[in-house]
Write a protein that holds these residues in place. Structure first.
Motif, PDB file in Angstrom:
ATOM      1  N   ASP A 172       4.993  -4.934   5.535  1.00  0.00           N
ATOM      2  CA  ASP A 172       4.312  -3.664   5.774  1.00  0.00           C
ATOM      3  C   ASP A 172       4.265  -2.847   4.478  1.00  0.00           C
ATOM      4  O   ASP A 172       5.294  -2.613   3.839  1.00  0.00           O
ATOM      5  N   LEU A 173       3.075  -2.425   4.075  1.00  0.00           N
ATOM      6  CA  LEU A 173       2.883  -1.723   2.806  1.00  0.00           C
ATOM      7  C   LEU A 173       2.555  -0.247   2.989  1.00  0.00           C
ATOM      8  O   LEU A 173       2.035   0.404   2.087  1.00  0.00           O
ATOM      9  N   SER A 174       2.863   0.298   4.145  1.00  0.00           N
ATOM     10  CA  SER A 174       2.444   1.670   4.453  1.00  0.00           C
ATOM     11  C   SER A 174       3.327   2.739   3.811  1.00  0.00           C
ATOM     12  O   SER A 174       2.927   3.900   3.724  1.00  0.00           O
TER      13      SER A 174
ATOM     14  N   HIS B  87       5.353   5.015   1.037  1.00  0.00           N
ATOM     15  CA  HIS B  87       5.035   5.581  -0.279  1.00  0.00           C
ATOM     16  C   HIS B  87       6.287   5.488  -1.162  1.00  0.00           C
ATOM     17  O   HIS B  87       7.385   5.822  -0.711  1.00  0.00           O
TER      18      HIS B  87
ATOM     19  N   PRO C 206       1.142   4.840  -2.214  1.00  0.00           N
ATOM     20  CA  PRO C 206       1.368   3.803  -1.209  1.00  0.00           C
ATOM     21  C   PRO C 206       1.743   2.483  -1.882  1.00  0.00           C
ATOM     22  O   PRO C 206       1.183   2.118  -2.923  1.00  0.00           O
TER      23      PRO C 206
ATOM     24  N   ARG D 172       0.920  -0.187  -0.946  1.00  0.00           N
ATOM     25  CA  ARG D 172      -0.326  -0.951  -0.888  1.00  0.00           C
ATOM     26  C   ARG D 172      -1.099  -0.860  -2.209  1.00  0.00           C
ATOM     27  O   ARG D 172      -1.750  -1.807  -2.639  1.00  0.00           O
ATOM     28  N   ASP D 173      -1.023   0.303  -2.881  1.00  0.00           N
ATOM     29  CA  ASP D 173      -1.709   0.463  -4.157  1.00  0.00           C
ATOM     30  C   ASP D 173      -1.139  -0.477  -5.214  1.00  0.00           C
ATOM     31  O   ASP D 173      -1.881  -1.039  -6.029  1.00  0.00           O
TER      32      ASP D 173
ATOM     33  N   VAL E 280       0.366  -3.371  -4.668  1.00  0.00           N
ATOM     34  CA  VAL E 280      -0.006  -4.755  -4.325  1.00  0.00           C
ATOM     35  C   VAL E 280      -1.458  -5.027  -4.697  1.00  0.00           C
ATOM     36  O   VAL E 280      -1.772  -6.027  -5.367  1.00  0.00           O
ATOM     37  N   HIS E 281      -2.358  -4.153  -4.308  1.00  0.00           N
ATOM     38  CA  HIS E 281      -3.766  -4.385  -4.597  1.00  0.00           C
ATOM     39  C   HIS E 281      -4.050  -4.304  -6.100  1.00  0.00           C
ATOM     40  O   HIS E 281      -4.894  -5.043  -6.615  1.00  0.00           O
TER      41      HIS E 281
ATOM     42  N   GLU F 252      -1.060  -8.574   5.329  1.00  0.00           N
ATOM     43  CA  GLU F 252       0.022  -7.613   5.494  1.00  0.00           C
ATOM     44  C   GLU F 252       0.597  -7.694   6.899  1.00  0.00           C
ATOM     45  O   GLU F 252      -0.142  -7.639   7.894  1.00  0.00           O
TER      46      GLU F 252
ATOM     47  N   LEU G 239       2.028  -5.853   9.418  1.00  0.00           N
ATOM     48  CA  LEU G 239       2.211  -4.465   9.827  1.00  0.00           C
ATOM     49  C   LEU G 239       3.417  -4.333  10.742  1.00  0.00           C
ATOM     50  O   LEU G 239       3.626  -5.140  11.649  1.00  0.00           O
TER      51      LEU G 239
ATOM     52  N   SER H  30      11.446   0.158   4.669  1.00  0.00           N
ATOM     53  CA  SER H  30      10.303   1.066   4.613  1.00  0.00           C
ATOM     54  C   SER H  30      10.167   1.929   5.859  1.00  0.00           C
ATOM     55  O   SER H  30       9.918   3.128   5.756  1.00  0.00           O
TER      56      SER H  30
END
Length: 303
Positions: free
Chosen positions: A191-193, A195, A231, A233-234, A236-237, A251, A253, A259
């Motif tokens: 889960d990458l949610s 911050h 995040p 997620r930023d 990782v991307h 991902e 979730l 986290s």
């Protein structure tokens, strides 16, 4: 100036040692379990009297403790992160009582923080993991030692050489494997949610060097981070874009981990700016580019 770096073969310790080698007038000494260290020592097991003998021979003007464990079970965490700093402080009291000690703590010591806000040094520490609790115990031992000491409470480090034990290093290795073997994917992540406050490892090294050489006593605790939360997620991307990987990133979730318990981390770094004249100079963009390029792989332009 004779500076002893304990844990110089680790991720943070290696960058700090490299930074100190570049300073004029510094004689660098290394300590740890590696055969090439000047002092062969394991803080998790050594007796304070034995460590004091080694420190007395080394006669450092300053010491930076980068030794720590991020995994391996509760006993390993407590031995490295709690016992180690306490033993070091006791040894310094008898062998080098005037030496400055810079100890690397962790943002995990804070535990859950206020969503959307920067966390100052005076915020209560309420760690939710054994790792965070063990790091907090070590930091408290340093703060209560009576030595000329400062704890640098570091947020999530990222940059060249990141180890597989953390998400940046692990994902880098998986992306390299996927590209080398021409695997279609997907690359799976948790889960990458959440911050996180990502700070470049080279900026951490600069902060440690400034703390070691500061001409006056420092506060017992200084946050070292970027001062911004993004995040996960930023990260990782951004790393995927730097690699040029075209497959899917999947991902999971709601995956179980720290986290969900700590959805937000962001350090207030005004005290470090004031006391050290320090501020981070590397963007997350630059950190990810350097991470991917560290082994000679060309980084794609991050957009």
């Amino acid at each position: 100036m004779r500076i002893l770096v304990l844990g110089s073969t680790g991720y943070l310790g290696g960058h700090i040692a490299d930074r100190l080698r570049a300073l004029p007038g510094v004689r660098l000494l290394t300590g740890g379990r590696h055969p090439d260290n000047d002092l062969r020592v394991d803080l998790a097991t050594i007796a304070p009297s034995a460590l004091a003998e080694l420190v007395e021979l080394a006669a450092p003007d300053a010491v930076v403790n980068c030794v720590g464990a991020a995994g391996g079970g509760a006993l390993a965490l407590v031995e490295a992160n709690s016992r180690g700093p306490a033993v070091l402080c006791e040894a310094l009291h008898s062998a080098a009582p005037t030496a400055r000690l810079v100890h690397l703590g962790s943002v995990a010591e804070y535990g859950p923080t206020i969503l959307g806000e920067q966390t100052p040094e005076e915020a209560p520490a309420r760690p939710v993991s054994v790792y965070g609790a063990s790091k907090l115990a070590g930091s408290l031992a340093v703060a209560a030692s009576g030595l000329d000491a400062v704890v640098l409470r570091v947020t999530d480090p990222v940059g060249p050489g990141a180890p597989r034990a953390g998400l940046p290093g692990r994902l880098t290795a998986e992306l390299r494997d996927a590209l080398r073997l021409d695997l279609p994917g997907p690359v799976q992540v948790d889960d990458l949610s959440a911050h996180r406050d990502f700070v470049d490892v080279r900026d951490v090294a600069t902060a440690a060097a400034l703390a070691l050489t500061a001409p006056r006593p420092l506060p017992p605790l200084l946050n070292i981070g970027s001062g911004h939360a993004v995040p996960v997620r930023d990260l990782v991307h951004g790393l995927v874009r730097a690699s040029g990987y075209r497959g899917r990133v999947e991902e999971a979730l709601g995956a179980v981990g720290r986290s969900p318990a700590v959805p937000w981390q962001c350090a207030r770094i005004t005290a470090a700016r004031r006391e050290l004249g320090w501020q981070p100079t590397h963007t997350l963009h630059a950190s990810l580019t350097a991470l991917w390029s560290a082994d000679g792989a060309p980084a794609r332009e991050l957009r």
